[in-house]
Design an enzyme around this catalytic site. Sequence first.
Site, short mmCIF file in Angstrom:
data_model
loop_
_atom_site.label_atom_id
_atom_site.label_comp_id
_atom_site.label_asym_id
_atom_site.label_seq_id
_atom_site.Cartn_x
_atom_site.Cartn_y
_atom_site.Cartn_z
N LYS A 14 0.84 -1.20 0.00
CA LYS A 14 0.00 0.00 0.00
C LYS A 14 0.87 1.25 0.00
O LYS A 14 0.63 2.20 -0.73
CB LYS A 14 -0.85 0.05 1.28
CG LYS A 14 -2.12 -0.74 1.24
CD LYS A 14 -2.94 -0.37 2.48
CE LYS A 14 -4.13 -1.27 2.63
NZ LYS A 14 -4.95 -0.92 3.80
N ASP A 67 -8.21 2.06 4.13
CA ASP A 67 -8.75 0.73 4.37
C ASP A 67 -9.39 0.25 3.08
O ASP A 67 -10.04 1.03 2.38
CB ASP A 67 -9.77 0.73 5.51
CG ASP A 67 -9.86 -0.66 6.12
OD1 ASP A 67 -8.91 -1.06 6.81
OD2 ASP A 67 -10.86 -1.37 5.86
P1 IMP Z 1 -6.68 -3.53 5.12
O1 IMP Z 1 -7.07 -2.36 4.30
O2 IMP Z 1 -5.41 -3.36 5.85
O3 IMP Z 1 -7.82 -4.01 5.98
O4 IMP Z 1 -6.35 -4.72 4.13
C1 IMP Z 1 -7.17 -4.97 3.05
C2 IMP Z 1 -6.80 -6.31 2.43
O5 IMP Z 1 -7.52 -6.38 1.19
C3 IMP Z 1 -5.34 -6.47 2.08
O6 IMP Z 1 -4.63 -7.15 3.08
C4 IMP Z 1 -5.41 -7.32 0.81
O7 IMP Z 1 -5.50 -8.67 1.13
C5 IMP Z 1 -6.71 -6.86 0.18
N1 IMP Z 1 -6.43 -5.74 -0.73
C6 IMP Z 1 -6.77 -4.43 -0.59
N2 IMP Z 1 -6.34 -3.70 -1.62
C7 IMP Z 1 -5.71 -4.57 -2.44
C8 IMP Z 1 -5.03 -4.40 -3.67
O8 IMP Z 1 -4.86 -3.31 -4.23
N3 IMP Z 1 -4.54 -5.54 -4.19
C9 IMP Z 1 -4.67 -6.77 -3.62
N4 IMP Z 1 -5.27 -6.96 -2.47
C10 IMP Z 1 -5.79 -5.86 -1.87
#
Ligand code: IMP
Length: 190
Positions: A14, A67
């Site tokens: 990210k 998020d």
């Molecule tokens: P959080 O935003 O930290 O809750 O994580 C969101 C989760 O969604 C990540 O750990 C990924 O598994 C998935 N995710 C979110 N955005 C992406 C992306 O751009 N590519 C691939 N997986 C994503």
Amino acid sequence: MKASVRVVTNNPGKWREINEILTSHGINTGWIRTKLTEIQSESLEEIATYSAIEAAKLHGGGLLIEDSGLFIDSLNGFPGPYSSYVYSRIGCIGLIKLMKNVSQRSAYFLSVICYISDAHGINLFTGRCEGIIADEPRGTGGFGFDPIFIPLEGDGRTFAEMSLDEKNAISHRSKALREFINWYSSITKK
Ligand code: IMP
């Protein structure tokens, strides 16, 4: 002096994407690499806001928190807000197994950005990217579910088969960031 935003995330993937986009728009960035509390909620907005308030208590204002989640239509939006947990437990292979023999493969990624500052409080920006779930993982780039997500705006490759710039041109995160950048440019010009 260039404007500056500190990005709070524990996810290097990210950070790479966000840093590239903000920097290319002339915004100075800093990375606070830390894991924030992720409340259980159906709403990414609520999750991002809670994390942002927690981060601001520790690090002050001028923070950007993101998020995101993968919402699969035939699974009623699963894993959605639980994406990072599901990814850590079953990964891309596990999701592909859940989709075995499922012909309706449409899905979307959603990104919610929360920017928190003393002067402007809490501000939310969203971006969405439509796609389909691949039959098998392809590619080595990106992070998370990138190897199994084929964006509709692309050419049939998964996000993981694209360069950083190619993914950033169409991703949910880049769309939310563009919303943020428009707003941020307007407040920093004043
Ligand atoms: P959080 O935003 O930290 O809750 O994580 C969101 C989760 O969604 C990540 O750990 C990924 O598994 C998935 N995710 C979110 N955005 C992406 C992306 O751009 N590519 C691939 N997986 C994503």
